[in-house]
Design a protein around this motif. Structure first.
Motif, PDB file in Angstrom:
ATOM      1  N   ALA A  61      -0.683 -28.202  22.478  1.00 47.16           N
ATOM      2  CA  ALA A  61       0.653 -28.140  21.871  1.00 47.16           C
ATOM      3  C   ALA A  61       1.296 -29.523  21.797  1.00 47.16           C
ATOM      4  CB  ALA A  61       1.533 -27.180  22.662  1.00 47.16           C
ATOM      5  N   LEU A  62       1.175 -30.305  22.850  1.00 42.30           N
ATOM      6  CA  LEU A  62       1.778 -31.636  22.866  1.00 42.30           C
ATOM      7  C   LEU A  62       1.182 -32.523  21.780  1.00 42.30           C
ATOM      8  CD1 LEU A  62       2.016 -32.267  26.717  1.00 42.30           C
ATOM      9  CD2 LEU A  62       3.935 -32.256  25.114  1.00 42.30           C
ATOM     10  N   HIS A  63      -0.145 -32.521  21.685  1.00 44.70           N
ATOM     11  CA  HIS A  63      -0.778 -33.375  20.679  1.00 44.70           C
ATOM     12  C   HIS A  63      -0.551 -32.847  19.262  1.00 44.70           C
ATOM     13  CE1 HIS A  63      -2.642 -36.432  23.092  1.00 44.70           C
ATOM     14  NE2 HIS A  63      -3.211 -35.538  23.884  1.00 44.70           N
ATOM     15  N   ALA A  64      -0.332 -31.529  19.118  1.00 43.77           N
ATOM     16  CA  ALA A  64      -0.075 -30.970  17.793  1.00 43.77           C
ATOM     17  C   ALA A  64       1.342 -31.276  17.315  1.00 43.77           C
ATOM     18  CB  ALA A  64      -0.309 -29.457  17.810  1.00 43.77           C
ATOM     19  N   VAL A  65       2.291 -31.309  18.232  1.00 46.62           N
ATOM     20  CA  VAL A  65       3.696 -31.502  17.862  1.00 46.62           C
ATOM     21  C   VAL A  65       4.067 -32.979  17.789  1.00 46.62           C
ATOM     22  CG1 VAL A  65       6.080 -31.144  18.634  1.00 46.62           C
ATOM     23  CG2 VAL A  65       4.420 -29.264  18.740  1.00 46.62           C
ATOM     24  N   PHE A  66       3.624 -33.744  18.763  1.00 43.78           N
ATOM     25  CA  PHE A  66       4.006 -35.157  18.807  1.00 43.78           C
ATOM     26  C   PHE A  66       2.945 -36.027  18.137  1.00 43.78           C
ATOM     27  CE2 PHE A  66       6.431 -33.145  22.168  1.00 43.78           C
ATOM     28  CZ  PHE A  66       7.699 -33.690  21.960  1.00 43.78           C
ATOM     29  N   ASN A  67       3.275 -37.286  17.959  1.00 44.43           N
ATOM     30  CA  ASN A  67       2.410 -38.208  17.226  1.00 44.43           C
ATOM     31  C   ASN A  67       1.857 -39.271  18.174  1.00 44.43           C
ATOM     32  OD1 ASN A  67       2.955 -37.016  14.600  1.00 44.43           O
ATOM     33  ND2 ASN A  67       4.999 -37.922  14.783  1.00 44.43           N
ATOM     34  N   GLU A 249      22.449 -31.136  37.054  1.00 43.75           N
ATOM     35  CA  GLU A 249      23.310 -32.003  37.857  1.00 43.75           C
ATOM     36  C   GLU A 249      22.802 -33.443  37.849  1.00 43.75           C
ATOM     37  OE1 GLU A 249      26.192 -31.474  39.350  1.00 43.75           O
ATOM     38  OE2 GLU A 249      26.227 -29.446  38.531  1.00 43.75           O
ATOM     39  N   LEU A 250      21.500 -33.614  37.675  1.00 46.76           N
ATOM     40  CA  LEU A 250      20.927 -34.955  37.611  1.00 46.76           C
ATOM     41  C   LEU A 250      21.011 -35.556  36.204  1.00 46.76           C
ATOM     42  CD1 LEU A 250      17.753 -34.479  39.851  1.00 46.76           C
ATOM     43  CD2 LEU A 250      19.749 -35.896  40.362  1.00 46.76           C
ATOM     44  N   GLY A 251      21.577 -34.813  35.271  1.00 44.56           N
ATOM     45  CA  GLY A 251      21.806 -35.368  33.954  1.00 44.56           C
ATOM     46  C   GLY A 251      20.822 -34.954  32.890  1.00 44.56           C
ATOM     47  N   PHE A 252      19.953 -33.992  33.184  1.00 39.22           N
ATOM     48  CA  PHE A 252      18.962 -33.528  32.219  1.00 39.22           C
ATOM     49  C   PHE A 252      19.406 -32.231  31.559  1.00 39.22           C
ATOM     50  CE2 PHE A 252      16.334 -36.631  34.131  1.00 39.22           C
ATOM     51  CZ  PHE A 252      15.203 -36.804  33.350  1.00 39.22           C
ATOM     52  N   SER A 253      19.100 -32.096  30.280  1.00 35.51           N
ATOM     53  CA  SER A 253      19.184 -30.787  29.643  1.00 35.51           C
ATOM     54  C   SER A 253      17.952 -30.004  30.082  1.00 35.51           C
ATOM     55  CB  SER A 253      19.198 -30.932  28.126  1.00 35.51           C
ATOM     56  OG  SER A 253      20.351 -31.616  27.700  1.00 35.51           O
ATOM     57  N   TYR A 254      18.193 -28.796  30.572  1.00 34.89           N
ATOM     58  CA  TYR A 254      17.108 -27.989  31.147  1.00 34.89           C
ATOM     59  C   TYR A 254      16.733 -26.866  30.197  1.00 34.89           C
ATOM     60  CZ  TYR A 254      14.832 -24.558  34.212  1.00 34.89           C
ATOM     61  OH  TYR A 254      13.948 -23.651  34.756  1.00 34.89           O
ATOM     62  N   ILE A 255      15.447 -26.703  29.933  1.00 41.03           N
ATOM     63  CA  ILE A 255      14.947 -25.602  29.110  1.00 41.03           C
ATOM     64  C   ILE A 255      13.863 -24.873  29.889  1.00 41.03           C
ATOM     65  CG2 ILE A 255      13.740 -24.977  26.989  1.00 41.03           C
ATOM     66  CD1 ILE A 255      14.995 -27.396  25.680  1.00 41.03           C
ATOM     67  N   GLY A 256      14.045 -23.573  30.069  1.00 37.95           N
ATOM     68  CA  GLY A 256      13.016 -22.816  30.745  1.00 37.95           C
ATOM     69  C   GLY A 256      13.598 -21.833  31.738  1.00 37.95           C
ATOM     70  N   PRO A 257      12.701 -21.219  32.512  1.00 36.66           N
ATOM     71  CA  PRO A 257      11.248 -21.449  32.480  1.00 36.66           C
ATOM     72  C   PRO A 257      10.589 -20.774  31.277  1.00 36.66           C
ATOM     73  CG  PRO A 257      11.801 -19.814  34.142  1.00 36.66           C
ATOM     74  CD  PRO A 257      13.098 -20.306  33.588  1.00 36.66           C
ATOM     75  N   ILE A 258       9.521 -21.384  30.759  1.00 38.14           N
ATOM     76  CA  ILE A 258       8.758 -20.817  29.656  1.00 38.14           C
ATOM     77  C   ILE A 258       7.322 -20.606  30.111  1.00 38.14           C
ATOM     78  CG2 ILE A 258      10.225 -21.930  27.929  1.00 38.14           C
ATOM     79  CD1 ILE A 258       7.934 -23.918  27.444  1.00 38.14           C
ATOM     80  N   ASP A 259       6.601 -19.797  29.373  1.00 39.63           N
ATOM     81  CA  ASP A 259       5.202 -19.490  29.685  1.00 39.63           C
ATOM     82  C   ASP A 259       4.325 -20.623  29.155  1.00 39.63           C
ATOM     83  OD1 ASP A 259       2.615 -18.544  29.923  1.00 39.63           O
ATOM     84  OD2 ASP A 259       3.048 -16.555  29.117  1.00 39.63           O
ATOM     85  N   GLY A 260       3.758 -21.390  30.059  1.00 38.65           N
ATOM     86  CA  GLY A 260       2.946 -22.536  29.673  1.00 38.65           C
ATOM     87  C   GLY A 260       1.604 -22.191  29.087  1.00 38.65           C
ATOM     88  N   HIS A 261       1.276 -20.897  28.994  1.00 35.55           N
ATOM     89  CA  HIS A 261       0.024 -20.475  28.353  1.00 35.55           C
ATOM     90  C   HIS A 261       0.283 -19.726  27.054  1.00 35.55           C
ATOM     91  CE1 HIS A 261      -2.143 -21.840  31.821  1.00 35.55           C
ATOM     92  NE2 HIS A 261      -1.450 -21.058  32.620  1.00 35.55           N
ATOM     93  N   ASP A 262       1.544 -19.607  26.677  1.00 35.01           N
ATOM     94  CA  ASP A 262       1.911 -18.926  25.437  1.00 35.01           C
ATOM     95  C   ASP A 262       2.090 -19.993  24.360  1.00 35.01           C
ATOM     96  OD1 ASP A 262       3.386 -17.773  23.288  1.00 35.01           O
ATOM     97  OD2 ASP A 262       4.092 -16.182  24.615  1.00 35.01           O
ATOM     98  N   LEU A 266       5.359 -22.470  23.521  1.00 35.31           N
ATOM     99  CA  LEU A 266       5.223 -23.917  23.687  1.00 35.31           C
ATOM    100  C   LEU A 266       5.542 -24.658  22.399  1.00 35.31           C
ATOM    101  CD1 LEU A 266       1.940 -24.120  25.807  1.00 35.31           C
ATOM    102  CD2 LEU A 266       4.205 -24.881  26.537  1.00 35.31           C
ATOM    103  N   LEU A 267       4.941 -24.210  21.297  1.00 36.54           N
ATOM    104  CA  LEU A 267       5.141 -24.908  20.034  1.00 36.54           C
ATOM    105  C   LEU A 267       6.600 -24.844  19.593  1.00 36.54           C
ATOM    106  CD1 LEU A 267       1.915 -23.724  18.167  1.00 36.54           C
ATOM    107  CD2 LEU A 267       2.399 -26.045  18.989  1.00 36.54           C
ATOM    108  N   ASN A 268       7.237 -23.675  19.728  1.00 36.93           N
ATOM    109  CA  ASN A 268       8.632 -23.541  19.323  1.00 36.93           C
ATOM    110  C   ASN A 268       9.547 -24.447  20.143  1.00 36.93           C
ATOM    111  OD1 ASN A 268       8.086 -21.710  17.287  1.00 36.93           O
ATOM    112  ND2 ASN A 268       8.439 -19.910  18.586  1.00 36.93           N
ATOM    113  N   VAL A 269       9.346 -24.449  21.460  1.00 39.80           N
ATOM    114  CA  VAL A 269      10.205 -25.261  22.321  1.00 39.80           C
ATOM    115  C   VAL A 269       9.981 -26.746  22.050  1.00 39.80           C
ATOM    116  CG1 VAL A 269      10.592 -25.962  24.706  1.00 39.80           C
ATOM    117  CG2 VAL A 269      10.484 -23.547  24.136  1.00 39.80           C
TER     118      VAL A 269
END
Length: 643
Positions: A61-67, A249-262, A266-269
């Motif tokens: 997913a990472l290599h498919a979405v990013f360059n 609280e540390l300054g990050f936008s948080y997304i999840g938890p998501i299914d790392g095998h779905d 993965l692609l949508n997020v």
């Protein structure tokens, strides 16, 4: 699985850019084929299996979405990078993983532009990613453009202090960067500590998964139709502690938890984050170490590290040994000491099985402490126990002890606290290469005042050094031992404390003396046997201690021989340097003594078999023979032996 399983889609992928032409459904199939390819590869090479299997879908997913490599993908520890290597042009060389001249088992900058940052120790990815993000925004590396930066860090690695330092600084700087928390409930051993408990609570109640994700997702990053619903959900649970609070609280936008095998999730997020993120984002992905391969999923360590194995059964192909491993000897003899002394405790940093402390824990669960990937804390924790009257043994690999060196100096040595450091994997370690080689501990410990530094020449000596360390109660001590099996010597029922700073003569001879510190002693004895056939009978001595030095032994060897050669499995600045300083102070170098020191060369030696690595370091028996012949000016014989 079947060894001849076809990989028709993966066969069309030479570089990550090729993934752009596949549908989401086809990417799912590529992930399945990549999992098979990873298993097939590691079956032939051995190495880290479970971690890579757990991130197959995420890698695709990472290599498919990013360059990539324009977008920098940074793998923490990087023992999970085999699928990444297969997708990034290295598939034809995959069967050379961890072999001499082959691919590294970790990411390596000199190996591929798709490895922007090398790693084999944990918890470095977030700091490195932030550095790349700052370099990008300040206009460095313009040839790469203004790409994204993605760090993938495991739940075990994020327990280390350095990861929090990186998160804190990234949240403050507000640079656009993406951190993916690969939460597989396990690093090498089951994770320990409050962070692991916190992450576990996030997904303990399966029915609430989607609700929690909606409630604590980064609302501004969701597609517009979902934002209002997410805001309402967040309001409904504002009094409940759910996912993301700490990271937000540390300054990050948080997304999840998501299914790392779905793959669909993965692609949508990832696509949403790539399109909408304008600051630091943390994506929390739940994965399973060893996913998709039953033998790995069923193993205690989830197939973390394996020898070559039968892919159909998972049965590992390990050669039988007639001698116990040094790690097992350490564990067994520490247990014997602890049975006689209730004050003995044992501490490790996420490596209970690697250091043998899993065996100690079975016998003494209340006296065994796994602090997680937190060597700095582990060392000072031991210092506190020692100050409180206990007798802690801090069991770490040599290469990991480096991470706690300030604490060794400041919290242990300066206070003269009797912490006992059991240093596993001393010397060259083979397939894991320079990132895991124990090259520097002699030098960085022996320069500390009042530190006892020992090295075991064989497994029986290790048993005695465990007992010696247990008996030292007025200062810190360390004993080092190599990876692998012992040499097959007879073992004592229990170790006997050695006289501090006292070496031993192993073989009497003349003209030249070889003073060994550590496990090269067996090679010294082999060299002596070969030299004897030429009429040269060197004296062989085992120093046992780099600090304090056996000054009487060294003085005797220097006075009664033409030449003195020291040998150690470590970098310059260690045992040989201390011997040279003593010889100089005593004026023994002014008598015509020929002194030579055999140490590791001033370079990082690439991964290979241990024997080949020691040959590259010129520290095997033929190299010792050649050194003796050269120092005695027997040039023709030296050339003959080296040939």
């Amino acid at each position: 699985m079947t060894p001849d399983q076809a990989t028709p889609l993966l066969d069309r992928v030479n570089l990550p850019s090729d993934l752009k032409g596949f549908s989401d459904t086809e990417l799912r199939q590529i992930a399945d084929e990549l999992r098979h390819e990873t298993i097939s590869t590691v079956a032939e090479t051995g190495g880290h299996l479970g971690a890579g299997l757990g991130v197959v879908e995420l890698t695709v997913a990472l290599h498919a979405v990013f360059n990539t490599p324009r977008d920098r993908l940074i793998w923490d520890v990087s023992h999970q990078c085999y699928p990444h290597k297969i997708l990034t042009g290295r598939r034809p060389r995959a069967k050379t993983l961890r072999k001499g001249g082959g691919l590294s088992g970790f990411t390596k900058r000199s190996e591929s532009p798709y490895d922007p940052f090398g790693a084999a120790h944990s918890s470095t990815s977030i700091s490195a990613a932030l550095g790349f993000a700052v370099a990008r925004d300040l206009g460095a590396s313009p040839e790469h453009g203004l790409g994204d930066v993605i760090a993938v860090i495991g739940d075990g690695a994020i327990s280390a202090g350095m990861a929090y330092e990186g998160l804190n600084n990234a949240g403050h700087l507000k640079k656009r960067m993406i951190v993916i928390l690969n939460d597989n409930e396990m690093s090498i051993a089951p994770p320990t500590g409050a962070m692991s408990s916190y992450l576990s609570r996030l997904y303990a109640g399966a029915p609430f998964q989607e609700f929690k994700a909606a409630a604590k997702g980064a609302v501004s990053l969701l597609p517009e139709p979902f934002q209002e619903g997410a805001r309402r959900a967040k309001e409904l649970v504002k009094s409940v502690t759910v996912g993301g609070t700490l990271f937000e609280e540390l300054g990050f936008s948080y997304i999840g938890p998501i299914d790392g095998h779905d793959m669909e999730q993965l692609l949508n997020v990832l696509r949403t984050v790539k399109a909408r993120a304008d600051g630091p984002v943390l994506i929390h992905a739940i994965t399973r170490k060893g996913k998709g391969y039953a033998p790995a999923e069923q193993a205690k360590d989830k197939g973390h590290a394996t020898a070559k194995f039968d892919p159909a059964t998972g049965e590992q192909k390990k050669a039988p040994s007639n001698a116990p491993s040094y790690t097992r000897v350490f564990a067994d003899y520490l247990i014997r000491e602890a049975e006689a002394d209730p004050l003995i405790t044992a501490v490790t940093a996420a490596m209970p099985s690697g250091t043998g402390l899993n065996l100690f824990a079975e016998r003494f669960p209340d006296r065994t402490f796994d602090v997680g990937i937190a060597e700095q804390h582990g060392v000072t924790f031991c210092a506190g126990m020692a100050a409180g009257g206990l007798k802690p043994f801090c069991a770490l690999y040599s290469t990991f002890l480096q991470r706690g060196y300030d604490q060794v100096v400041h919290d242990v040595a300066i206070q003269r606290l009797p912490v006992r450091f059991a240093i596993d994997r001393a010397g060259l370690v083979g397939a894991d290469g320079p990132t895991h080689a124990g090259s520097f501990d002699i030098a960085f410990l022996a320069n500390l005042p009042d530190f006892v530094v020992m090295a075991a020449a064989d497994e029986a000596e290790l048993a005695h050094m465990v007992a010696t360390a247990a008996s030292i109660d007025d200062r810190p001590s360390a004993f080092r031992f190599p990876r692998g099996e012992g040499v097959g010597v007879e073992m004592p029922e229990r170790g006997t404390p050695l006289e501090i700073g006292k070496g031993r003569i192993v073989r009497e001879g003349s003209r030249v003396a070889i003073l060994s510190f550590g496990a090269r002693l067996s090679e010294c004895l082999r060299a002596a046997e070969n030299l004897a056939a030429r009429g040269i009978t060197p004296t062989i001595a085992d120093a046992r201690f780099a600090k304090p030095l056996d000054q009487n032994l060294i003085r005797d060897l220097a006075t009664n021989h033409e030449a003195l050669i020291t040998i150690e499995e470590g970098a310059v600045g260690g045992f040989g340097s201390h011997v040279a300083q003593f010889l100089s102070d005593e004026g023994l170098l002014d008598t015509g003594l020929k002194f030579r020191s055999m140490v590791f060369p001033d370079t990082f030696i690439d991964h290979d078999s241990p024997a080949s690595m020691y040959a590259a370091a010129a520290m095997n028996a033929p190299d010792i023979e050649a050194k003796v012949l050269k120092v005695l000016d027997i040039a023709s014989l030296a050339a003959e032996r080296r040939a």
